[in-house]
Design a protein around this motif. Structure first.
Motif, PDB file in Angstrom:
ATOM      1  N   TYR A 101      -4.219 -35.446 -88.245  1.00 41.29           N
ATOM      2  CA  TYR A 101      -5.881 -36.492 -88.838  1.00 41.29           C
ATOM      3  C   TYR A 101      -4.448 -37.351 -88.732  1.00 41.29           C
ATOM      4  CZ  TYR A 101      -8.737 -39.164 -91.149  1.00 41.29           C
ATOM      5  OH  TYR A 101      -9.570 -39.738 -91.562  1.00 41.29           O
TER       6      TYR A 101
ATOM      7  N   TYR B 281      -4.137 -38.459 -85.074  1.00 42.67           N
ATOM      8  CA  TYR B 281      -5.438 -38.894 -83.830  1.00 42.67           C
ATOM      9  C   TYR B 281      -5.873 -39.260 -84.426  1.00 42.67           C
ATOM     10  CZ  TYR B 281      -2.843 -35.848 -81.377  1.00 42.67           C
ATOM     11  OH  TYR B 281      -1.404 -34.894 -80.591  1.00 42.67           O
ATOM     12  N   SER B 282      -6.728 -39.962 -85.689  1.00 43.62           N
ATOM     13  CA  SER B 282      -7.532 -40.122 -86.549  1.00 43.62           C
ATOM     14  C   SER B 282      -7.009 -42.081 -86.301  1.00 43.62           C
ATOM     15  CB  SER B 282      -7.407 -40.571 -87.801  1.00 43.62           C
ATOM     16  OG  SER B 282      -6.361 -40.795 -88.417  1.00 43.62           O
TER      17      SER B 282
ATOM     18  N   PRO C  50      -5.868 -44.604 -91.604  1.00 46.53           N
ATOM     19  CA  PRO C  50      -6.784 -43.864 -92.688  1.00 46.53           C
ATOM     20  C   PRO C  50      -4.883 -44.425 -93.613  1.00 46.53           C
ATOM     21  CG  PRO C  50      -5.586 -42.792 -90.994  1.00 46.53           C
ATOM     22  CD  PRO C  50      -6.703 -44.040 -90.481  1.00 46.53           C
TER      23      PRO C  50
ATOM     24  N   GLN D 186      -8.699 -38.724 -79.025  1.00 48.81           N
ATOM     25  CA  GLN D 186      -9.998 -40.348 -79.002  1.00 48.81           C
ATOM     26  C   GLN D 186      -9.793 -40.815 -78.561  1.00 48.81           C
ATOM     27  OE1 GLN D 186      -7.801 -41.191 -82.848  1.00 48.81           O
ATOM     28  NE2 GLN D 186      -6.167 -42.545 -81.346  1.00 48.81           N
TER      29      GLN D 186
END
Length: 779
Positions: free
Chosen positions: A47, A50-51, A488, A119
């Motif tokens: 997460y 690639y977020s 994040p 993404q």
């Protein structure tokens, strides 16, 4: 030894939670916890990998209050705010009107993205030249174009129509097309860094772009009594956010400057219109004066009336001031009565000496400016617009009333001065009438000239004001973006992943334990039944060939467990003064809990102590003891003895286990139609009395208590009731039934035995009877 002492010995205090026991239940599954943590950490890593990274950008501004700064002589014409209302400024900053100007200036209804393998990231602008030909207002739908950068060309695809265009030499200007934009690679040095990448251009209507940007911008005051504001927004592209915030501040500043310039401009327009009228009046007076002198041959006044003329001059000057004020009042009244819209401004500070009227005019102009601003941002139906409209009407009425009142005062004063002038004119009656008329002409000429000069001065002041309008805000800090993303947050994500890694298996196990209704060991029994001793736990035996305690010298786990059980049974048996044998009933709640199995092995364990033991199969409905011997199910037994008075029970005893010579077995016999009647006909009581004279222990395998009443009918013959509970088989709610039997006295002197302990390793119950004594499962 009494039962109370026995219960105290075998019953543990369960008033508290056994933390160690609960922890061990979960620690047995530590591989699952490790696996769960590994999986959640892996998911968190993917997460975070690639977020999109979200950055926060902020700028700080100070709302300027002009009363705090240097006041110029032209300040009367500047839009002034004595008090700053930050809430109003915040609303204006984020109003649809202001945001719309930002969107139009930056063309924010066109967005750029870089498409990656997993993404898509936002860009402030493309790495090559991009010229948009379509105007923002002309975009009525959503359009998306993909631009693939190849070695020698641009490959552009219209996602909506799947139409593809190829522009050789990375230049769309050289080819005719219907795209709403043109692209060109000016700097071929960057081709190696962007080759193979795909960029996405999105075009959408301007209104959604305005609403989207409006929702992203956050405005809040810094401190409680400060006049500083902080504007912030979040985005993947820091360059995009910084450009938006800086443009927003600039647009807001220009909007405030425009408001104040509008007042000065309206004043200039009013003065220019009045100049034309005054110039015509002055020309007319000059012509009349010239013609009057030529017609009447007038030159100068005689010096003999100097004193009287001085008095009259002073009076006339005072009258002149009043006339001047009346003219100004009439001037403003003319403006008030003209048909105009509610958004027009009134001339302020043009020479009226009435402070109340000047203050009302200033308030009226402030209200008109607020009205125009809210009409522009909120529309005519805005509640604030309606309220301001009412306020403007009220102020206009007040101004008109004040002007009328002031005009009446001036007329009264003028009348007084005119009366005094008439008296003075009587004193200078020698002055020719023609000279009097000349002075009247001069007076009118002076009034118009002074008014003309006054307006000329005010026009210069308004022009200066318009040229040097002060800014609305001061930029304390230009838009800056944080060096680290606010989302994040890796430390929080990893901490949450570790927590989730523990909580998921814990919650699953907790739910499993909570929904588990089976008894697993003595602790489960102790939680429900607190006043009944638990005298043994029989381990589960995997090898079905070793279920019977056949060898008195056996050292297996099974043998040791039943030796412990036999020892505990002897301990809890009530003490007797006679040498009669003691009766032990083995029963359970339902079938299948192992009462026959426990009965046989308990009897063999007591026999291994060189005690004479009789095992009686009193479960006449479902006899099972014969399955552990070579006898047939219908062999003579207890039921035959109870039914036939001619049968002697001693004659039908068998030796079921060759290594236990002091052990006898009385089988159940044929299954009768009326077991309860047989057990209560008196012969069973007689059998027990006779057996007590011959044996040390009489073990009775009885029927399950919840199914039939057989056991309760003969329970008075027992010295102790060994109640069997099977681990991972007996339901916990069935313990309430056995508890009620004990508390009601239906089964006296009860003690529990937990059978097949260790059958559910999932609960962490393991017992090693050979610990510290060298025992093993080998015989």
């Amino acid at each position: 030894m009494d039962n109370n002492s026995d219960n105290t010995f075998f019953q543990q205090d369960e008033s508290h939670v056994d933390i160690k026991h609960e922890v061990k239940k979960y620690l047995r599954f530590w591989p699952w916890f490790l696996l769960s943590v590994f999986i959640t950490l892996s998911v968190a890593y993917i997460y975070l990998r690639y977020s999109p990274r979200i950055f926060q950008t902020s700028t700080k501004i100070k709302i300027l209050d002009e009363s705090d700064g240097l006041e110029l002589p032209t300040s009367a014409f500047v839009f002034k705010r004595s008090n700053i209302n930050l809430e109003n400024e915040i609303e204006i900053l984020t109003s649809y009107r202001i945001i719309e100007q930002v969107v139009r200036e930056l063309k924010l209804n066109t967005t750029f993205q870089e498409e990656g393998q997993i993404q898509t990231s936002q860009l402030a602008e493309l790495p090559f030249r991009f010229d948009q030909h379509i105007q923002p207002d002309s975009i009525t739908g959503n359009y998306q174009y993909e631009i693939l950068v190849n070695d020698s060309n641009f490959e552009v695809k219209d996602v909506k129509t799947d139409e593809e265009l190829i522009f050789q030499g990375h230049d769309s200007y050289s080819k005719s097309h219907n795209l709403p934009f043109d692209i060109k690679l000016n700097n071929h040095k960057i081709l190696s860094s962007i080759k193979g990448k795909k960029y996405v251009v999105n075009l959408f209507p301007i209104k959604p772009a305005i609403l989207r940007l409006k929702s992203k911008i956050k405005t809040e005051p810094i401190g409680e009594v400060s006049d500083l504001l902080m504007l912030s927004m979040t985005s993947e592209s820091t360059a995009y956010s910084e450009r938006v915030l800086d443009t927003l501040v600039s647009v807001f500043n220009k909007d405030g400057i425009y408001d104040r310039q509008k007042v000065s401009k309206n004043t200039l327009d009013f003065i220019e219109n009045r100049f034309i009228f005054l110039a015509e009046e002055l020309d007319s007076i000059e012509v009349n004066k010239k013609e009057f002198k030529q017609a009447n041959n007038l030159v100068f006044l005689e010096t003999d009336a100097e004193l009287s003329l001085q008095k009259r001059t002073q009076s006339e000057e005072e009258l002149f001031d009043i006339e001047n004020q009346i003219s100004l009042v009439e001037l403003i009244k003319d403006v008030l009565v003209k048909p105009n819209t509610i958004g027009d401004l009134l001339p302020s500070n043009i020479g009226l000496e009435n402070g109340n009227v000047n203050e009302l005019i200033s308030q009226y102009n402030l209200a008109v400016l607020e009205y125009n601003k809210y009409v522009s941002s909120g529309g005519i139906n805005n509640p604030m617009v309606k309220q301001l409209s009412t306020t403007i009407d009220g102020l206009k009425s007040n101004i008109n009333g004040s002007l009328l009142s002031y005009l009446n005062q001036l007329k009264v004063a003028r009348k007084q001065f005119e009366g005094r002038n008439s008296k003075i004119r009587g004193e200078v009656g020698s002055i020719p009438e023609k000279e009097k008329l000349m002075r009247a002409i001069n007076r009118q000429q002076k009034i118009k000239e002074s008014l003309y000069l006054l307006l000329l001065q005010k026009r210069e002041e308004a022009a200066i004001n318009l040229a040097i309008t002060e800014p609305s805000i001061k930029i304390v800090e230009y838009a800056l973006s944080g060096s680290r993303p606010i989302s994040p947050k890796s430390n929080i994500i990893y901490a949450a992943a570790i927590l989730a890694g523990f909580l998921l298996p814990f919650g699953t196990l907790y739910l499993f334990f909570m929904l588990d209704t089976k008894v697993h060991d003595k602790k489960d029994v102790e939680r429900v039944v607190k006043n009944v001793p638990i005298i043994g736990q029989i381990p589960e035996v995997k090898d079905k060939s070793k279920l019977i305690f056949e060898d008195p010298n056996d050292r297996s786990i099974l043998s040791e467990s039943f030796r412990i059980l036999s020892s505990n049974v002897r301990y809890v048996l009530p003490r007797k003064d006679s040498d009669d044998g003691q009766v032990i009933f083995c029963t359970s709640t339902i079938k299948g809990e192992g009462k026959t199995y426990v009965s046989i092995n308990l009897s063999l364990a007591l026999s291994s102590l060189n005690k004479k033991v009789l095992l009686i199969g009193a479960d006449l409905r479902n006899p099972q003891i014969h399955t552990y011997s070579t006898k047939d199910k219908n062999a003579l037994g207890l039921s035959n003895y109870l039914y036939d008075t001619k049968i002697d029970w001693k004659q039908i005893l068998i030796k079921g286990f060759k290594n236990h010579q002091t052990h006898d077995v009385l089988l159940s016999g044929s299954i009768p139609p009326n077991p309860a009647h047989l057990l209560t006909n008196g012969r069973f009581d007689l059998l027990i009395e006779e057996a007590k004279k011959l044996y040390d222990y009489i073990i009775v395998d009885t029927a399950p208590t919840i199914l039939v009443t057989d056991t309760m009918l003969i329970s008075h013959l027992s010295d102790i009731h060994v109640y069997i509970v099977k681990a991972n088989y007996t339901e916990k709610n069935l313990l309430e039934f056995s508890k009620e039997l004990n508390e009601s006295g239906k089964l006296k002197n009860m003690a529990y035995v937990v059978n097949s302990v260790g059958a559910s390793k999932s609960h962490g119950y393991g017992y090693n009877y050979g610990y510290g004594y060298g025992y093993s499962e080998q015989n």
